[in-house]
Design a protein around this motif. Structure first.
Motif, short mmCIF file in Angstrom:
data_model
loop_
_atom_site.label_atom_id
_atom_site.label_comp_id
_atom_site.label_asym_id
_atom_site.label_seq_id
_atom_site.Cartn_x
_atom_site.Cartn_y
_atom_site.Cartn_z
N ASP A 149 0.80 -1.22 0.00
CA ASP A 149 0.00 0.00 0.00
C ASP A 149 0.83 1.27 0.00
OD1 ASP A 149 -2.37 -1.37 -0.03
OD2 ASP A 149 -2.75 -1.20 2.12
N HIS A 150 2.09 1.18 0.39
CA HIS A 150 2.85 2.39 0.71
C HIS A 150 4.13 2.56 -0.11
CE1 HIS A 150 0.29 2.89 4.23
NE2 HIS A 150 0.49 1.61 4.49
N ILE A 151 4.58 3.81 -0.17
CA ILE A 151 5.96 4.14 -0.52
C ILE A 151 6.60 4.59 0.79
CG2 ILE A 151 7.46 5.72 -1.78
CD1 ILE A 151 5.30 5.79 -4.00
N PRO A 165 0.85 7.59 2.19
CA PRO A 165 -0.41 6.83 2.14
C PRO A 165 -0.61 6.11 0.82
CG PRO A 165 -0.82 9.19 1.89
CD PRO A 165 0.64 9.04 2.22
N LYS A 166 -1.56 5.21 0.82
CA LYS A 166 -1.94 4.53 -0.42
C LYS A 166 -2.48 5.58 -1.40
CE LYS A 166 -4.70 0.59 -2.03
NZ LYS A 166 -5.62 -0.49 -1.62
N ASN A 167 -2.18 5.43 -2.67
CA ASN A 167 -2.56 6.42 -3.68
C ASN A 167 -2.13 7.83 -3.26
OD1 ASN A 167 -3.91 4.45 -5.34
ND2 ASN A 167 -5.59 4.51 -3.87
N PRO A 168 -0.84 8.04 -3.07
CA PRO A 168 -0.36 9.32 -2.52
C PRO A 168 -0.44 10.46 -3.53
CG PRO A 168 1.50 8.00 -3.23
CD PRO A 168 0.27 7.14 -3.41
N ASP A 169 -0.33 11.66 -2.99
CA ASP A 169 -0.21 12.87 -3.81
C ASP A 169 1.28 13.09 -4.04
OD1 ASP A 169 0.08 15.43 -4.79
OD2 ASP A 169 -1.40 16.32 -3.45
#
Length: 196
Positions: A149-151, A165-169
């Motif tokens: 889910d993360h970087i 967060p998942k699907n980050p900006d």
């Protein structure tokens, strides 16, 4: 014996001072009661485990990237659309650091032993491909739900310290990393000046 121990402790403090100072300035140096980071702070801990470098089948340790900030992701070597999106974000966030981009590395911990397709490797040239299946390195990375889910962000002395967060900006990611690069460079320069 005591003198040697004191010297060793002093050396360790001097080496770690820029990183500790950068955390302090970054997280507490703006205004009391406010946070400026986009990423979620994790309990800072060194990543001491090992995995396998997919390029040459050698043992990989985080200390090989000492001195660099590292964006890391965990995913399958098959790399679906979500995986490729993370690779794209990491590449673009690094590029937005402009002349500072060489201080940032990208790390892909492959959790299933699969070898990525050549076109993916080519599209995201420069990312380090590490086979982390069943590795102690992978087990050291905390996951809220799934590692995928993360970087994650790892500091220049090999400490895991943040996850996005998942699907980050990606614009917000870039701001976090830019700030950390700036304050760690400033503190390093100040430390160097004090030695002369």
């Amino acid at each position: 014996m005591k003198k040697n121990r004191r010297t060793l402790i002093l050396l360790f403090v001097v080496l770690c001072a820029p990183i500790i100072a950068s955390y302090t300035l970054y997280f507490f140096g703006v205004r009391p009661g406010t946070t400026v980071n986009y990423g979620e702070l994790l309990q800072v801990k060194p990543l001491a485990g090992t995995a396998l470098n997919q390029a040459d089948q050698t043992i990989f340790r985080m200390r090989q990237l000492r001195g660099k900030w590292v964006m890391a992701m965990v995913d399958s070597g098959k790399c679906d659309e979500q995986c490729q999106k993370k690779l794209y974000y990491m590449r673009q966030v690094r590029l937005t650091q402009h002349k500072e981009k060489d201080r940032v590395e990208r790390l892909w911990l492959i959790d299933d032993g699969e070898v990525p397709a050549p076109e993916i490797v080519k599209d995201f040239e420069g990312v380090l491909l590490i086979n982390a299946k069943d590795s102690d390195l992978l087990s050291e990375i905390p996951a809220a739900v799934s590692h995928r889910d993360h970087i994650y962000l790892i500091d220049p002395i090999g400490n895991l310290m943040m996850r996005f967060p998942k699907n980050p900006d990606p614009a917000q990611m870039a701001k976090d990393i830019k700030r950390l690069l700036k304050v760690s460079q400033l503190e390093h320069a100040m430390g160097t000046d004090q030695k002369h």
